[in-house]
Design a protein around this motif. Structure first.
Motif, PDB file in Angstrom:
ATOM      1  N   ARG A  89       0.695  -1.879   0.093  1.00  0.00           N
ATOM      2  CA  ARG A  89       0.040   0.023  -0.085  1.00  0.00           C
ATOM      3  C   ARG A  89       0.404   1.458   0.020  1.00  0.00           C
ATOM      4  O   ARG A  89       0.520   1.957   0.458  1.00  0.00           O
ATOM      5  N   GLY A  90       2.156   1.315  -0.710  1.00  0.00           N
ATOM      6  CA  GLY A  90       3.260   3.015  -0.500  1.00  0.00           C
ATOM      7  C   GLY A  90       4.402   2.419   0.176  1.00  0.00           C
ATOM      8  O   GLY A  90       4.152   1.161   1.422  1.00  0.00           O
ATOM      9  N   ARG A  91       5.226   2.795   0.406  1.00  0.00           N
ATOM     10  CA  ARG A  91       6.400   3.281   0.614  1.00  0.00           C
ATOM     11  C   ARG A  91       6.486   3.706   2.358  1.00  0.00           C
ATOM     12  O   ARG A  91       6.422   3.634   3.285  1.00  0.00           O
ATOM     13  N   THR A  92       5.228   4.472   2.085  1.00  0.00           N
ATOM     14  CA  THR A  92       5.074   5.710   3.837  1.00  0.00           C
ATOM     15  C   THR A  92       3.603   5.403   4.564  1.00  0.00           C
ATOM     16  O   THR A  92       2.973   6.144   5.066  1.00  0.00           O
ATOM     17  N   ASP A  93       3.195   4.228   4.724  1.00  0.00           N
ATOM     18  CA  ASP A  93       1.825   3.714   5.584  1.00  0.00           C
ATOM     19  C   ASP A  93       2.268   3.443   6.325  1.00  0.00           C
ATOM     20  O   ASP A  93       2.626   2.704   6.816  1.00  0.00           O
ATOM     21  N   PRO A  94       1.903   4.026   7.837  1.00  0.00           N
ATOM     22  CA  PRO A  94       1.999   3.932   9.244  1.00  0.00           C
ATOM     23  C   PRO A  94       1.279   2.908   9.617  1.00  0.00           C
ATOM     24  O   PRO A  94       2.132   2.657  10.783  1.00  0.00           O
ATOM     25  N   ASP A  95       0.379   2.696   9.330  1.00  0.00           N
ATOM     26  CA  ASP A  95      -0.430   1.600   9.567  1.00  0.00           C
ATOM     27  C   ASP A  95      -0.057   0.143   9.549  1.00  0.00           C
ATOM     28  O   ASP A  95      -0.012  -0.579  10.197  1.00  0.00           O
ATOM     29  N   VAL A  96       1.004   0.347   7.730  1.00  0.00           N
ATOM     30  CA  VAL A  96       1.370  -0.679   7.725  1.00  0.00           C
ATOM     31  C   VAL A  96       2.626  -0.948   8.073  1.00  0.00           C
ATOM     32  O   VAL A  96       2.657  -2.243   8.770  1.00  0.00           O
ATOM     33  N   LEU A  97       3.579  -0.273   9.052  1.00  0.00           N
ATOM     34  CA  LEU A  97       4.577  -0.013   9.765  1.00  0.00           C
ATOM     35  C   LEU A  97       3.766  -0.940  10.365  1.00  0.00           C
ATOM     36  O   LEU A  97       5.022  -1.659  11.471  1.00  0.00           O
ATOM     37  N   TYR A  98       3.456  -0.571  11.072  1.00  0.00           N
ATOM     38  CA  TYR A  98       2.628  -1.071  12.753  1.00  0.00           C
ATOM     39  C   TYR A  98       1.920  -2.545  12.725  1.00  0.00           C
ATOM     40  O   TYR A  98       2.460  -3.013  13.289  1.00  0.00           O
ATOM     41  N   GLU A  99       1.137  -2.769  11.716  1.00  0.00           N
ATOM     42  CA  GLU A  99       0.818  -3.866  11.341  1.00  0.00           C
ATOM     43  C   GLU A  99       1.627  -5.378  10.582  1.00  0.00           C
ATOM     44  O   GLU A  99       1.626  -6.147  11.323  1.00  0.00           O
ATOM     45  N   ASP A 100       1.602  -4.680   9.600  1.00  0.00           N
ATOM     46  CA  ASP A 100       2.252  -6.329   8.281  1.00  0.00           C
ATOM     47  C   ASP A 100       3.765  -5.385   8.517  1.00  0.00           C
ATOM     48  O   ASP A 100       4.267  -7.262   7.590  1.00  0.00           O
ATOM     49  N   TRP A 101       4.458  -5.035   8.927  1.00  0.00           N
ATOM     50  CA  TRP A 101       5.964  -4.872   8.593  1.00  0.00           C
ATOM     51  C   TRP A 101       6.782  -6.503   9.164  1.00  0.00           C
ATOM     52  O   TRP A 101       7.860  -6.633   8.340  1.00  0.00           O
ATOM     53  N   LEU A 102       6.700  -6.156  10.160  1.00  0.00           N
ATOM     54  CA  LEU A 102       7.133  -7.947  10.853  1.00  0.00           C
ATOM     55  C   LEU A 102       6.899  -9.098  10.535  1.00  0.00           C
ATOM     56  O   LEU A 102       5.538  -8.728  10.566  1.00  0.00           O
ATOM     57  N   ASP A 103       8.115  -9.585  10.672  1.00  0.00           N
ATOM     58  CA  ASP A 103       7.250 -11.275  10.186  1.00  0.00           C
ATOM     59  C   ASP A 103       7.172 -11.583  11.960  1.00  0.00           C
ATOM     60  O   ASP A 103       7.514 -12.497  12.264  1.00  0.00           O
ATOM     61  N   ASP A 104       6.143 -11.251  12.480  1.00  0.00           N
ATOM     62  CA  ASP A 104       6.327 -12.296  13.639  1.00  0.00           C
ATOM     63  C   ASP A 104       5.690 -13.774  13.510  1.00  0.00           C
ATOM     64  O   ASP A 104       6.511 -13.948  15.079  1.00  0.00           O
ATOM     65  N   ARG A 105       5.335 -14.877  13.313  1.00  0.00           N
ATOM     66  CA  ARG A 105       5.261 -15.856  12.693  1.00  0.00           C
ATOM     67  C   ARG A 105       6.987 -16.449  12.412  1.00  0.00           C
ATOM     68  O   ARG A 105       6.540 -17.630  13.625  1.00  0.00           O
ATOM     69  N   GLY A 106       6.976 -15.889  12.148  1.00  0.00           N
ATOM     70  CA  GLY A 106       8.750 -16.583  11.807  1.00  0.00           C
ATOM     71  C   GLY A 106       9.012 -15.905  12.813  1.00  0.00           C
ATOM     72  O   GLY A 106      10.302 -17.017  13.580  1.00  0.00           O
ATOM     73  N   LEU A 107       9.495 -15.116  13.680  1.00  0.00           N
ATOM     74  CA  LEU A 107      10.778 -14.551  14.848  1.00  0.00           C
ATOM     75  C   LEU A 107       9.636 -15.324  15.597  1.00  0.00           C
ATOM     76  O   LEU A 107      11.023 -16.122  16.561  1.00  0.00           O
ATOM     77  N   ILE A 108       8.690 -15.717  16.123  1.00  0.00           N
ATOM     78  CA  ILE A 108       7.822 -16.905  17.089  1.00  0.00           C
ATOM     79  C   ILE A 108       8.656 -18.269  16.537  1.00  0.00           C
ATOM     80  O   ILE A 108       9.145 -18.556  17.240  1.00  0.00           O
ATOM     81  N   ARG A 109       8.251 -18.438  15.387  1.00  0.00           N
ATOM     82  CA  ARG A 109       8.629 -19.426  15.615  1.00  0.00           C
ATOM     83  C   ARG A 109      10.371 -20.553  15.014  1.00  0.00           C
ATOM     84  O   ARG A 109      10.233 -21.535  16.300  1.00  0.00           O
TER      85      ARG A 109
END
Length: 210
Positions: free
Chosen positions: A76-96
């Protein structure tokens, strides 16, 4: 609450003491969280030598090595703060790959880096085994409130004015993400250790009086 001024060097030693005081026969997963101007990676790096001096093996992992591919981060573009907050980190990969293997009874076998955001390719990191009593130091931003299984969380705090002042102008698009983080997660209430860094050369520890 009470605010206690402390030198950077003494602060590192105090945090290392808190970590080393945990049981030496089990892994300790430590999260160092803060907006980029607080340099959480540098603070986590600084803890490594004092912990080793206290007899603990140390493994460093950076959340930046667990970001999602660019096609997902920038959908959704390179400067969307909501995407930064919600979707940048691979939470599942980090946990696994990092956190769950250090659960009690886990394998201790972790992957220190999964995705290279600069090349947008998988890292070529090898798995490694964290010895019993070893400490994982995980650094990054916007990490609390994600149900990451950690044993101790350190939050590096900035007032909104200090965050805006210390953030480069071209990165001001990120500020709403940190406003939302403070409002929704209240990291200073969640973390076990909270450090105020409005003046980076003069940190202050927030001590609860409850």
């Amino acid at each position: 609450m009470r605010i206690r001024a402390v030198s950077p060097d003494l602060l590192v030693e105090e945090i290392a003491d808190s970590i080393a005081a945990r049981p030496a026969d089990s892994w300790t997963r430590v999260l160092v969280d803060g907006a980029p101007p607080t340099t959480p990676a540098e603070w986590a790096d600084a803890l490594a030598a004092p912990l080793r001096a206290r007899g603990r093996a140390v493994v460093r992992v950076r959340a930046e090595d667990y970001l999602r591919p660019a096609s997902l981060r920038f959908e959704r573009g390179r400067t969307d703060p909501d995407v930064l907050y919600e979707d940048w980190l691979d939470d599942r990969g980090l946990i696994r790959e990092v956190l769950e293997p250090l659960d009690p009874g886990g394998t201790g076998r972790i992957l220190p880096a999964l995705w290279n955001a600069e090349t947008d390719r998988a890292h070529r990191a090898d798995y490694l085994v964290v010895p019993p009593g070893g400490v994982l130091l995980l650094s990054g931003s916007l990490l609390l409130g994600r149900w990451l299984p950690v044993d101790l969380a350190v939050h590096l705090s900035l007032s909104p004015a200090a965050l805006a002042r210390q953030t480069p102008e071209e990165e001001h698009w990120m500020l709403p993400a940190y406003d939302r983080y403070d409002a929704e997660v209240e990291p200073s209430e969640v973390a076990e250790i909270v450090v105020r860094l409005d003046n980076p050369r003069h940190p202050a520890v927030v001590e609860s009086t409850r």
